[in-house]
Design a protein around this motif. Structure first.
Motif, PDB file in Angstrom:
ATOM      1  N   ARG A  37      46.494  40.976  53.285  1.00 43.03           N
ATOM      2  CA  ARG A  37      45.234  40.709  52.573  1.00 43.03           C
ATOM      3  C   ARG A  37      44.385  41.907  52.268  1.00 43.03           C
ATOM      4  NH1 ARG A  37      43.442  35.142  56.175  1.00 43.03           N
ATOM      5  NH2 ARG A  37      45.222  33.793  55.282  1.00 43.03           N
ATOM      6  N   VAL A  43      43.245  36.577  47.237  1.00 46.18           N
ATOM      7  CA  VAL A  43      43.992  35.798  47.788  1.00 46.18           C
ATOM      8  C   VAL A  43      43.860  34.533  46.965  1.00 46.18           C
ATOM      9  CG1 VAL A  43      44.710  34.702  49.779  1.00 46.18           C
ATOM     10  CG2 VAL A  43      43.898  36.789  49.851  1.00 46.18           C
ATOM     11  N   LEU A  57      40.570  32.750  54.874  1.00 44.10           N
ATOM     12  CA  LEU A  57      41.198  33.849  53.906  1.00 44.10           C
ATOM     13  C   LEU A  57      40.502  35.052  53.960  1.00 44.10           C
ATOM     14  CD1 LEU A  57      41.986  31.383  50.945  1.00 44.10           C
ATOM     15  CD2 LEU A  57      43.264  31.638  52.791  1.00 44.10           C
ATOM     16  N   ARG A  69      38.316  35.457  47.476  1.00 41.39           N
ATOM     17  CA  ARG A  69      39.221  34.270  47.451  1.00 41.39           C
ATOM     18  C   ARG A  69      39.225  33.203  46.371  1.00 41.39           C
ATOM     19  NH1 ARG A  69      35.949  33.048  52.677  1.00 41.39           N
ATOM     20  NH2 ARG A  69      34.321  32.739  51.025  1.00 41.39           N
ATOM     21  N   LEU A 152      47.656  38.005  45.853  1.00 41.03           N
ATOM     22  CA  LEU A 152      48.322  37.556  46.966  1.00 41.03           C
ATOM     23  C   LEU A 152      48.040  35.782  46.775  1.00 41.03           C
ATOM     24  CD1 LEU A 152      50.163  37.831  49.494  1.00 41.03           C
ATOM     25  CD2 LEU A 152      47.985  37.725  51.117  1.00 41.03           C
ATOM     26  N   GLU A 154      48.879  32.257  48.700  1.00 34.32           N
ATOM     27  CA  GLU A 154      49.194  31.897  50.122  1.00 34.32           C
ATOM     28  C   GLU A 154      49.483  30.365  50.009  1.00 34.32           C
ATOM     29  OE1 GLU A 154      47.780  33.226  53.568  1.00 34.32           O
ATOM     30  OE2 GLU A 154      46.628  34.891  52.713  1.00 34.32           O
TER      31      GLU A 154
END
Ligand SMILES: NC(=O)C1=CN([C@@H]2O[C@H](COP(=O)(O)OP(=O)(O)OC[C@H]3O[C@@H](n4cnc5c(N)ncnc54)[C@H](O)[C@@H]3O)[C@@H](O)[C@H]2O)C=CC1
Ligand SMILES: Nc1nc(O)c(N)c(N[C@@H]2O[C@H](COP(=O)(O)O)[C@@H](O)[C@H]2O)n1
Length: 224
Positions: A37, A43, A57, A69, A152, A154
Motif C-alpha cells: 500500500r 487503494v 486501508l 482510498r 492497488l 483489494e
C-alpha cells in the motif's frame, strides 16, 4: 497506469466465509500488504467490502504514506460512521458513485472531506451482476488524470471480476492460506458472471512463487 490486484484466499478460493469472516492472512502477510500500500498512489475496494469489513486501508503496520482510498459505491451506501469516513478529512478519500446516489448523501460525504465522483455505467459493458455499477474504465481514466497512476485493488470478488473482465488489471498477487473454508455462499476471489468456457478465461503468467514459514503461498501473476 499500473493496476495491481491483491487478495488472500483459502485453498478452496474463498476470500471470506459465508458469514463474512475474512481474516485469512497471517500478520506477516498483512505487513507485506501494508508495505505494498505504501508503494501505490491509491487503494480501491468495492462497497460490500466496506460494509463487511469496515477497513481502514492505511499503512499503519509500516512506515510510509497512506494511499488515497477509493470506494466503488454506486448508491452512496458508505456509512458515515465507517472508519474510512471518520478519517476522510485526514486521509484522501474518493467515493465513486452513480446517479443513483442521493444528492444529500453526496453532500454529506463531501462535507466530511471525501471527494465524490459521479460516474454512471453506460449501457455498453454492463455486468449483469452489477447492472447499475460505476463505469470503471471512466473512473480509472479520471484517476490517471488526477495523477493517481499506481493503483492497488483489494477486492472484493465482484469488483475484482469487473476489473479483470474489462482488462484493467496488470498484476495479481494472491496469498493462499493453508485452510479450506467451504460454503457455497462464501465469497471467492473473483465473482461476477464468469465465463462459459475455461478457454475463454483470463490468461495469466506465473512470475513468482514464495513459500512462507506461515504455511502460506504467495503467488505473483502478470495478466497476459
Ligand atoms: N480476503 C481478502 O483478500 C478480501 C476479502 N474481501 C471480502 O469480500 C467480501 C466482499 O466482496 P463482494 O461481495 O464480492 O463485494 P465487493 O467488495 O466487490 O463490492 C461489490 C459492490 O460494489 C458496487 N459496484 C459498483 N460498481 C461496480 C462495478 N462496476 N463492478 C463491481 N462492483 C461495483 C456494487 O454495489 C457491488 O455489489 C467481504 O466479505 C470481504 O470481507 C474483500 C476484500 C479482500
Ligand atoms: N491481504 C488481505 N488479507 C486478508 O486476510 C484480508 N482479509 C484482506 N482484506 C482486505 O484488506 C482490508 C482491510 O484493511 P485494513 O486492515 O482495515 O487496513 C479489507 O477490507 C480488504 O480489502 N486482505
Amino acid at each position: 497506469m499500473r493496476v495491481i490486484m491483491n487478495g488472500a484466499m483459502t485453498v478452496d478460493g474463498k476470500i471470506a466465509t459465508a458469514s463474512g469472516d475474512s481474516k485469512i492472512s497471517s500478520k506477516e502477510d498483512l505487513v507485506r500488504v501494508h508495505k505494498l500500500r505504501a508503494t501505490v498512489d491509491a487503494v480501491v475496494v468495492g462497497i460490500s467490502t466496506i460494509l463487511a469489513d469496515d477497513p481502514q486501508l492505511t499503512v499503519r503496520l509500516v512506515k510510509g504514506k497512506n494511499p488515497t482510498r477509493i470506494i466503488v459505491d454506486s448508491r452512496g451506501r458508505i456509512p458515515i460512521d465507517s472508519q474510512i469516513m471518520r478519517t476522510a478529512s485526514k486521509i484522501k478519500t474518493i467515493v465513486a458513485v452513480t446517479d443513483q446516489a442521493p444528492e444529500e448523501k453526496i453532500h454529506k460525504l463531501e462535507d466530511m472531506g471525501a471527494k465524490v465522483l459521479v460516474i454512471s455505467e453506460g449501457k455498453k459493458g454492463q455486468s449483469a451482476a452489477v447492472p447499475h455499477g460505476v463505469n470503471l474504465k471512466e473512473l480509472f481514466r479520471r484517476l490517471e488524470k488526477m495523477g493517481l497512476r499506481r493503483i492497488l485493488v483489494e477486492g472484493g470478488g465482484e469488483l475484482n471480476w469487473s476489473l479483470l473482465r474489462l482488462g484493467l488489471v496488470d498484476e495479481l498477487t494472491v496469498t493462499i492460506a493453508p485452510r479450506i473454508a467451504g460454503g457455497r455462499l462464501a465469497t471467492t476471489l473473483v465473482e461476477g458472471d464468469g465465463f462459459d468456457e475455461i478457454a475463454q478465461g483470463i490468461r495469466l503468467k506465473l512470475v513468482k512463487v514464495e513459500r512462507k514459514k506461515t504455511g502460506e503461498l504467495l503467488l505473483r501473476y502478470r495478466l497476459l
